[in-house]
Design a protein around this motif. Structure first.
Motif, PDB file in Angstrom:
ATOM      1  N   TRP A   1       7.614  -3.804  10.404  1.00 44.43           N
ATOM      2  CA  TRP A   1       6.648  -3.828   9.308  1.00 44.43           C
ATOM      3  C   TRP A   1       6.049  -5.219   9.255  1.00 44.43           C
ATOM      4  O   TRP A   1       6.750  -6.228   9.103  1.00 44.43           O
TER       5      TRP A   1
ATOM      6  N   GLY B   1       0.545  -3.784   8.860  1.00 41.37           N
ATOM      7  CA  GLY B   1       0.826  -2.391   9.167  1.00 41.37           C
ATOM      8  C   GLY B   1       2.133  -2.216   9.915  1.00 41.37           C
ATOM      9  O   GLY B   1       2.919  -3.160  10.097  1.00 41.37           O
ATOM     10  N   TRP B   2       2.388  -0.956  10.335  1.00 42.47           N
ATOM     11  CA  TRP B   2       3.625  -0.587  11.040  1.00 42.47           C
ATOM     12  C   TRP B   2       3.355  -0.481  12.532  1.00 42.47           C
ATOM     13  O   TRP B   2       2.387   0.136  12.967  1.00 42.47           O
TER      14      TRP B   2
ATOM     15  N   ARG C   1       2.720   2.072  19.447  1.00 44.71           N
ATOM     16  CA  ARG C   1       2.026   2.974  18.521  1.00 44.71           C
ATOM     17  C   ARG C   1       1.880   2.283  17.165  1.00 44.71           C
ATOM     18  O   ARG C   1       2.869   1.806  16.592  1.00 44.71           O
ATOM     19  N   CYS C   2       0.654   2.213  16.675  1.00 45.19           N
ATOM     20  CA  CYS C   2       0.418   1.697  15.324  1.00 45.19           C
ATOM     21  C   CYS C   2       0.458   2.879  14.364  1.00 45.19           C
ATOM     22  O   CYS C   2      -0.368   3.795  14.441  1.00 45.19           O
ATOM     23  N   VAL C   3       1.427   2.869  13.465  1.00 46.16           N
ATOM     24  CA  VAL C   3       1.632   4.003  12.554  1.00 46.16           C
ATOM     25  C   VAL C   3       0.613   3.969  11.420  1.00 46.16           C
ATOM     26  O   VAL C   3       0.018   4.994  11.067  1.00 46.16           O
ATOM     27  N   ASN C   4       0.406   2.814  10.837  1.00 44.41           N
ATOM     28  CA  ASN C   4      -0.634   2.666   9.824  1.00 44.41           C
ATOM     29  C   ASN C   4      -1.094   1.221   9.755  1.00 44.41           C
ATOM     30  O   ASN C   4      -0.468   0.325  10.321  1.00 44.41           O
ATOM     31  N   GLY C   5      -2.214   1.001   9.077  1.00 45.13           N
ATOM     32  CA  GLY C   5      -2.771  -0.335   8.999  1.00 45.13           C
ATOM     33  C   GLY C   5      -3.241  -0.817  10.358  1.00 45.13           C
ATOM     34  O   GLY C   5      -3.740  -0.041  11.170  1.00 45.13           O
ATOM     35  N   GLN C   6      -3.045  -2.099  10.613  1.00 41.51           N
ATOM     36  CA  GLN C   6      -3.386  -2.667  11.918  1.00 41.51           C
ATOM     37  C   GLN C   6      -2.413  -3.806  12.219  1.00 41.51           C
ATOM     38  O   GLN C   6      -1.950  -4.505  11.311  1.00 41.51           O
TER      39      GLN C   6
ATOM     40  N   LYS D   1      -4.980  -0.439  15.764  1.00 35.65           N
ATOM     41  CA  LYS D   1      -5.281   0.128  14.456  1.00 35.65           C
ATOM     42  C   LYS D   1      -4.571   1.472  14.303  1.00 35.65           C
ATOM     43  O   LYS D   1      -4.100   2.056  15.281  1.00 35.65           O
ATOM     44  N   GLU D   2      -4.498   1.946  13.088  1.00 34.16           N
ATOM     45  CA  GLU D   2      -3.745   3.155  12.768  1.00 34.16           C
ATOM     46  C   GLU D   2      -4.068   4.292  13.737  1.00 34.16           C
ATOM     47  O   GLU D   2      -5.238   4.625  13.966  1.00 34.16           O
ATOM     48  N   GLY D   3      -2.982   4.856  14.325  1.00 35.47           N
ATOM     49  CA  GLY D   3      -3.122   5.982  15.243  1.00 35.47           C
ATOM     50  C   GLY D   3      -3.350   5.590  16.692  1.00 35.47           C
ATOM     51  O   GLY D   3      -3.262   6.446  17.583  1.00 35.47           O
TER      52      GLY D   3
END
Length: 631
Positions: free
Chosen positions: A92, A96-97, A137-142, A205-207
């Protein structure tokens, strides 16, 4: 050739992660250890006993390969994908994650090596792909992600020379001045070079997902993200299908048994069937001390325990492969077994020191090879005959080939049992009449007699039983003190954890008062915070300096011995404590500091996980028998 590398930015030369904080990967040909910050700090190529390419585990200059968020080292969580040797690390960050998944890939293709192809037994087995895959892998945020790949060949003695492949910024090759091994880095990140380091930086970035594949053979690495994710799924399915073949009890400790089984499989060398004692060399038993050994070899003494544990979990293919390895070695040696061998049956394992390496937290010397290979240790004969006895099952019938091995091993045991040796702990002081060594010679004669009976060799079986009784009488006369407790050897009153194996090998029945006295004496006098020392170093001259932690294999032996003498409640309590002392990924080094809980010694340790399987299985069986009796 060039000198070893200078420290890279971000690699703190004074900080080593705790041993138990490393994640373990394997493709059954080589292994890797990954630090919590996402840095590969141990990888030997092409085999698990080859020189390291990433060796920061033993010197912060000796090579590493980090992928992680910029400026953030400590992860929020790590876990193995269930039923696999693929590990996920999650961070974290303020933005982001990020999740990084690491695996040594397995692929549904065949080796060019004919022996490797024909050796495989299980139809679900895959071959090693010779690729370390890292999927981001970016789970959310950036998240800003950094990659830093700094190989240091030959235990840090040779610097890499990087070059682009095919005029692309997405693939590069590193080699020590054109020599082998050659590393290929394939990724969908743009690679740059900073001296010995291949670098990349990207904002995810996310995704969004990216991949980095490090490969070292002719097998093609994944060329796209889709290829990478497909091969990662294959690898996870391989491990999960392999684990599904096992038989694991429906019990709260089931997960520990499964993780131990996966670890043992990961420590096996698929081309030969051998199992190494650990993935590493020279992780210290004594912090900052000299008790640093190379454990990337296979020990004959543990064959019977290995076979029993694998068979107990229904992993009969692995048991057969390992048995075939030791039987091949025994036949090739004409009975003159040494205590350890290389993963492909190598006999000569010369020991040397790598004086250019600082050692883990300054523990020196760093050793490669193991001089104990040419020690005299009498337990190898009993281990071999017992392994054949376990392998053949209750009928004890063996073919002519195995029968020749049995006869030579029993003959060696009966010829030499009266002589001193270096003992199970491979002391580097003078030989002694070690109690366990005598018991192991008894095992050779006792197991051999059962096998001889199955062969219809009644006269020989009777001779071997008589010899076994002679050995037992000698041990009972010379190795039991005035309290009725077994001692370490004939000329001492010191205790030794190896005598916990007396009831487990059937040398005496568990109800014998001397067995009970010994188990309870060790539980009370040879423990620190309930965990077992192999011996007290101030009472045993072993030729070395420094203290030791508690030996986890010995603590699990105590669990099994407590079950044998009817102390189930005490065994369950100790077993629960030992399982709680595992790393966050349910792995064990050789020792545990009983005061801090820190792991010591080489990692992960195969024989600790073997003893865990034996102990947990014993507790579960005793619990169920107790419940059945109540009903």
């Amino acid at each position: 050739m060039t000198d070893s590398l200078t420290h890279e930015p971000g690699m703190d030369p004074s900080h080593f992660p705790p041993i138990e904080d490393y994640a373990f990967l394997s493709d059954c040909e080589t292994t890797a250890l990954i630090a919590p910050d996402g840095s590969v700090e141990w990888l030997c190529l092409p085999r698990m006993d080859s020189p390291s390419v990433f060796g920061a585990l033993l010197d912060r200059d000796a090579g590493h390969f980090r992928i992680g968020p910029a400026g953030v080292d400590v992860p929020s969580a790590r876990r193995y994908i269930p039923g696999t040797l693929a590990v996920e690390t999650s961070w974290w960050t303020p933005g982001g994650w990020l999740v990084v998944t690491d695996a040594l890939l397995m692929g549904p293709w065949h080796h060019e090596d004919e022996r490797s192809r024909t050796h495989r037994r299980a139809p679900t087995d895959y071959d090693a792909a010779h690729v370390l895959l890292r999927v981001l892998r970016c789970v959310n945020g950036q998240v800003q992600v950094d990659m830093d790949c700094t190989p240091a060949f030959d235990y840090g003695r040779l610097s890499p020379q990087w070059s682009y492949t095919g005029d692309t910024y997405h693939e590069a090759v590193a080699a020590p001045e054109g020599e082998e091994p050659r590393l290929r880095l394939t990724t969908d990140l743009n690679i740059g070079f900073e001296g010995p380091t291949a670098t990349a930086r990207t904002l995810l970035k996310e995704g969004q997902r990216r991949f980095v594949a490090l490969s070292w053979s002719k097998h093609p690495p994944p060329a796209t993200l889709q290829d990478a994710e497909t091969q990662l799924r294959w690898t996870c399915h391989h491990w999960q299908h392999w684990l599904d073949r096992g038989t694991f009890p429906d019990h709260r400790w089931r997960g520990h048994l499964q993780r131990s089984a996966l670890t043992l499989k990961g420590l096996s060398f698929a081309p030969s069937g051998a199992m190494v004692a650990a993935a590493t060399t020279s992780l210290p038993e004594t912090p900052g001390g000299e008790r640093n050994w190379d454990y990337r070899y296979t020990w004959i003494r543990d064959t019977a325990k290995t076979l029993w544990a694998l068979n107990e979990l229904g992993l009969d293919w692995e048991a057969h492969d390992f048995f075939r390895f030791v039987a091949d070695v025994a036949e090739a040696e004409n009975g003159d077994l040494q205590l350890m061998y290389g993963v492909d049956g190598e006999r000569v394992l010369p020991e040397s020191t790598l004086d250019h390496l600082s050692g883990y937290e300054g523990a020196r010397p760093v050793r490669i090879g193991n001089a104990a290979y040419n020690q005299r240790q009498h337990d190898v004969w009993g281990a071999m005959v017992r392994a054949i006895d376990v392998h053949t099952g209750p009928h004890h019938r063996v073919n002519d080939r195995l029968w020749r091995i049995v006869r030579t091993q029993v003959d060696r045991a009966l010829t030499h049992w009266r002589e001193p040796d270096q003992g199970i702990w491979e002391v580097r002081s003078g030989p002694q009449h070690f109690t366990f060594s005598k018991v192991a010679c008894w095992v050779a004669a006792d197991s051999g007699a059962r096998i001889a009976e199955g062969r219809g060799e009644g006269k020989l079986a009777a001779e071997w039983r008589t010899a076994a009784e002679e050995i037992r009488a000698d041990v009972l006369l010379n190795a039991v003190d005035e309290r009725g407790v077994f001692t370490q050897h004939y000329d001492t009153l010191a205790l030794d954890a190896s005598v916990l194996l007396i009831p487990l090998f059937g040398f005496l029945p568990a109800g014998d008062e001397r067995v009970r006295n010994t188990v309870l004496a060790i539980a009370e006098e040879l423990t620190e915070d309930d965990m077992v020392l192999r011996y007290r170093v101030d009472e045993t001259e072993d030729g070395l300096t420094g203290e030791e932690g508690t030996f986890t294999i010995c603590s699990f032996w105590l669990v099994s011995a407590l079950v044998e003498i009817g102390e189930l409640a005490r065994a369950k309590t100790l077993c629960g404590k030992l399982l709680a002392a595992a790393s966050s990924l349910q792995l064990y080094a050789e020792e545990i500091d009983p005061h801090s809980g820190r792991h010591l010694g080489n990692f992960p340790q195969a024989f600790t996980h073997l003893a865990l399987i034996n102990a947990v299985t014993a507790v579960i069986k005793a619990e169920r028998a107790q419940a059945a009796n109540r009903d």
